[in-house]
Design an enzyme around this catalytic site. Structure first.
Site, PDB file in Angstrom:
ATOM      1  N   HIS A  30      14.910  -4.455 -19.205  1.00  0.00           N
ATOM      2  CA  HIS A  30      14.283  -3.221 -19.704  1.00  0.00           C
ATOM      3  C   HIS A  30      14.892  -2.823 -21.050  1.00  0.00           C
ATOM      4  O   HIS A  30      14.183  -2.384 -21.958  1.00  0.00           O
ATOM      5  CB  HIS A  30      14.518  -2.075 -18.723  1.00  0.00           C
ATOM      6  CG  HIS A  30      13.937  -2.274 -17.363  1.00  0.00           C
ATOM      7  ND1 HIS A  30      14.724  -2.453 -16.244  1.00  0.00           N
ATOM      8  CD2 HIS A  30      12.660  -2.334 -16.921  1.00  0.00           C
ATOM      9  CE1 HIS A  30      13.954  -2.588 -15.181  1.00  0.00           C
ATOM     10  NE2 HIS A  30      12.690  -2.533 -15.557  1.00  0.00           N
ATOM     11  N   MET A  40       9.611   1.032 -13.933  1.00  0.00           N
ATOM     12  CA  MET A  40       9.775   1.691 -12.631  1.00  0.00           C
ATOM     13  C   MET A  40      11.235   2.112 -12.429  1.00  0.00           C
ATOM     14  O   MET A  40      11.655   2.418 -11.311  1.00  0.00           O
ATOM     15  CB  MET A  40       9.334   0.760 -11.510  1.00  0.00           C
ATOM     16  CG  MET A  40       7.841   0.416 -11.584  1.00  0.00           C
ATOM     17  SD  MET A  40       7.148  -0.076 -10.023  1.00  0.00           S
ATOM     18  CE  MET A  40       8.109  -1.538  -9.661  1.00  0.00           C
ATOM     19  N   GLY A  41      12.026   2.087 -13.491  1.00  0.00           N
ATOM     20  CA  GLY A  41      13.420   2.522 -13.384  1.00  0.00           C
ATOM     21  C   GLY A  41      14.331   1.434 -12.850  1.00  0.00           C
ATOM     22  O   GLY A  41      13.974   0.256 -12.862  1.00  0.00           O
ATOM     23  N   LYS A  46       8.229 -11.744 -18.335  1.00  0.00           N
ATOM     24  CA  LYS A  46       8.542 -12.073 -16.943  1.00  0.00           C
ATOM     25  C   LYS A  46       7.328 -11.820 -16.041  1.00  0.00           C
ATOM     26  O   LYS A  46       7.064 -12.558 -15.109  1.00  0.00           O
ATOM     27  CB  LYS A  46       9.724 -11.260 -16.441  1.00  0.00           C
ATOM     28  CG  LYS A  46      10.125 -11.645 -15.032  1.00  0.00           C
ATOM     29  CD  LYS A  46      11.399 -10.987 -14.625  1.00  0.00           C
ATOM     30  CE  LYS A  46      11.175  -9.735 -13.821  1.00  0.00           C
ATOM     31  NZ  LYS A  46      10.580  -9.990 -12.508  1.00  0.00           N
ATOM     32  N   ASP A  47       6.597 -10.737 -16.364  1.00  0.00           N
ATOM     33  CA  ASP A  47       5.393 -10.411 -15.589  1.00  0.00           C
ATOM     34  C   ASP A  47       4.173 -10.871 -16.384  1.00  0.00           C
ATOM     35  O   ASP A  47       3.410 -10.070 -16.928  1.00  0.00           O
ATOM     36  CB  ASP A  47       5.360  -8.910 -15.311  1.00  0.00           C
ATOM     37  CG  ASP A  47       6.545  -8.465 -14.471  1.00  0.00           C
ATOM     38  OD1 ASP A  47       6.470  -8.555 -13.245  1.00  0.00           O
ATOM     39  OD2 ASP A  47       7.583  -8.077 -15.057  1.00  0.00           O
ATOM     40  N   SER A 102      16.005  -8.881 -12.679  1.00  0.00           N
ATOM     41  CA  SER A 102      15.002  -8.056 -11.996  1.00  0.00           C
ATOM     42  C   SER A 102      15.723  -7.017 -11.151  1.00  0.00           C
ATOM     43  O   SER A 102      16.807  -7.289 -10.605  1.00  0.00           O
ATOM     44  CB  SER A 102      14.140  -8.951 -11.095  1.00  0.00           C
ATOM     45  OG  SER A 102      13.483  -8.168 -10.114  1.00  0.00           O
ATOM     46  N   LEU A 148      16.997   0.564 -14.371  1.00  0.00           N
ATOM     47  CA  LEU A 148      16.953  -0.183 -15.632  1.00  0.00           C
ATOM     48  C   LEU A 148      18.103  -1.184 -15.760  1.00  0.00           C
ATOM     49  O   LEU A 148      19.234  -0.907 -15.380  1.00  0.00           O
ATOM     50  CB  LEU A 148      16.982   0.802 -16.810  1.00  0.00           C
ATOM     51  CG  LEU A 148      15.834   1.816 -16.849  1.00  0.00           C
ATOM     52  CD1 LEU A 148      15.919   2.664 -18.110  1.00  0.00           C
ATOM     53  CD2 LEU A 148      14.460   1.152 -16.740  1.00  0.00           C
ATOM     54  N   GLN A 184       0.710  -9.622 -15.515  1.00  0.00           N
ATOM     55  CA  GLN A 184       0.584  -8.200 -15.873  1.00  0.00           C
ATOM     56  C   GLN A 184       0.211  -8.058 -17.351  1.00  0.00           C
ATOM     57  O   GLN A 184      -0.657  -7.269 -17.716  1.00  0.00           O
ATOM     58  CB  GLN A 184       1.898  -7.494 -15.575  1.00  0.00           C
ATOM     59  CG  GLN A 184       1.993  -6.084 -16.083  1.00  0.00           C
ATOM     60  CD  GLN A 184       3.202  -5.368 -15.521  1.00  0.00           C
ATOM     61  OE1 GLN A 184       3.172  -4.885 -14.398  1.00  0.00           O
ATOM     62  NE2 GLN A 184       4.277  -5.292 -16.271  1.00  0.00           N
TER      63      GLN A 184
HETATM   64  P1  AMP Z   1       9.467  -2.926 -13.892  1.00  0.00           P
HETATM   65  O1  AMP Z   1      10.396  -1.758 -13.988  1.00  0.00           O
HETATM   66  O2  AMP Z   1       9.940  -4.020 -13.021  1.00  0.00           O
HETATM   67  O3  AMP Z   1       8.037  -2.494 -13.630  1.00  0.00           O
HETATM   68  O4  AMP Z   1       9.439  -3.558 -15.348  1.00  0.00           O
HETATM   69  C1  AMP Z   1       9.140  -2.774 -16.480  1.00  0.00           C
HETATM   70  C2  AMP Z   1       8.924  -3.679 -17.646  1.00  0.00           C
HETATM   71  O5  AMP Z   1      10.112  -4.436 -17.890  1.00  0.00           O
HETATM   72  C3  AMP Z   1       7.796  -4.712 -17.424  1.00  0.00           C
HETATM   73  O6  AMP Z   1       7.051  -4.842 -18.620  1.00  0.00           O
HETATM   74  C4  AMP Z   1       8.560  -5.968 -17.097  1.00  0.00           C
HETATM   75  O7  AMP Z   1       7.848  -7.135 -17.434  1.00  0.00           O
HETATM   76  C5  AMP Z   1       9.779  -5.811 -17.973  1.00  0.00           C
HETATM   77  N1  AMP Z   1      10.886  -6.616 -17.475  1.00  0.00           N
HETATM   78  C6  AMP Z   1      11.427  -6.608 -16.227  1.00  0.00           C
HETATM   79  N2  AMP Z   1      12.389  -7.549 -16.121  1.00  0.00           N
HETATM   80  C7  AMP Z   1      12.463  -8.166 -17.326  1.00  0.00           C
HETATM   81  C8  AMP Z   1      13.257  -9.233 -17.863  1.00  0.00           C
HETATM   82  N3  AMP Z   1      14.177  -9.844 -17.132  1.00  0.00           N
HETATM   83  N4  AMP Z   1      13.045  -9.603 -19.142  1.00  0.00           N
HETATM   84  C9  AMP Z   1      12.105  -8.990 -19.906  1.00  0.00           C
HETATM   85  N5  AMP Z   1      11.329  -7.970 -19.460  1.00  0.00           N
HETATM   86  C10 AMP Z   1      11.497  -7.575 -18.193  1.00  0.00           C
END
Ligand code: AMP
Length: 278
Positions: free
Chosen positions: A34, A27-28, A146-147, A182, A30, A150
């Protein structure tokens, strides 16, 4: 690139040249979490697509869709730096040019944990990820541990619907004090940021208790809840100890279990988890 047609055309060219295609959906805003996903994709694939899309379908009416950070130029730099070949950043009207009447509902494993506190969230996630899979047609797709829920939901969807790709799970990237990185950490005030590593500390305490022989999920859960309750800035959303495969609560920690928590620090909802294998 912003449109589905552009992306299809560009990825098709790469595939014609025999490239193995990796997709990193985001979702950006970054950050290094990410970046770890993009690094993993770049090390295993010839052509990496990063999608950046704040998906309205996965936000509840009172959630942070409007205030979610959007910073495309900075994100593009991160993607380039970590070896992505293409950034797909569609507008909402590119992804949903007509009202969506088709959704993907993954049953059972979406009923607990974040699914219970965020009704409709995983329907939105599964639907948009299925669309991204159909647009990019990757050989591999990269998601963060982390998710954890998901990942379980998307693996189930991939199996159930025969998507011809492999899901790769990347370990959680953390700040030096253990806080899982995050985009939502930016919402925290200085005082809240100091309190936030509580999530990781509490999970590590559970791991220590299990290692010391405590296998009762009820006792471990009570312990987790007490640790969270002791922090005045924290309010528990959930703390669960579940089977890592089915995501159903367990009575005893045996086999592979997922300890997952969601905690409000001030107004910001943070999640974290550990997998314990006994
Ligand atoms: P998001 O932009 O929050 O939707 O995350 C996009 C992807 O990045 C998802 O697969 C998340 O699980 C992964 N992600 C987000 N934060 C972390 C983190 N701290 N460590 C590893 N992967 C992450």
């Amino acid at each position: 690139m912003h449109t589905v047609a552009q992306v299809r055309q560009e990825v098709a060219k790469a595939r014609q040249q025999g490239a193995r295609v990796g997709l990193v959906p985001t979702m950006g805003a970054l950050h290094s979490g990410h970046a770890a996903l993009i690094d993993a994709a770049a090390s295993q694939c010839d052509y990496v697509v990063v999608s950046i899309f704040v998906n309205p379908l996965q936000f509840g009416p009172s959630e942070d869709f409007d205030k979610y950070p959007r910073q495309l130029a900075a994100d593009q730099a991160v993607c380039t730096q970590h070896g992505a070949a293409l950034v797909f950043a569609p507008a909402v009207t590119d992804m949903y040019p007509q009202p969506t009447l088709t959704h993907i509902d993954v049953d059972e494993i979406t009923s607990g944990l974040c699914g219970a506190s965020r009704p409709g969230h995983f329907r939105g996630v599964a639907t948009v990820v299925a669309k991204l899979f159909n647009i990019v047609q990757p050989d591999r797709a990269y998601f963060g541990q982390k998710d954890a829920q998901q990942v379980a939901v998307l693996q189930q969807m991939i199996n159930d619907l025969n998507f011809p790709l492999e899901l790769v799970i990347v370990p959680t990237v953390r700040e030096a004090d253990g806080l899982a990185i995050s985009s939502r950490n930016n919402y925290l005030s200085a005082q809240e940021r100091t309190a936030a590593p509580l999530l990781y500390r509490a999970l590590q305490e559970v791991v220590a208790q299990v290692n010391a022989g405590e296998h009762s999920a009820a006792k471990l859960r009570t312990y987790l809840c007490e640790m969270i309750a002791n922090e005045p800035l924290a309010r528990m959303d959930y703390a669960e100890i579940v089977d890592a495969g089915t995501l159903k609560p367990v009575e005893y920690v045996t086999g592979k279990v997922l300890v997952a928590i969601a905690v409000y620090i001030g107004h910001t909802r943070l999640i974290d988890n550990v997998v314990i294998e006994v």
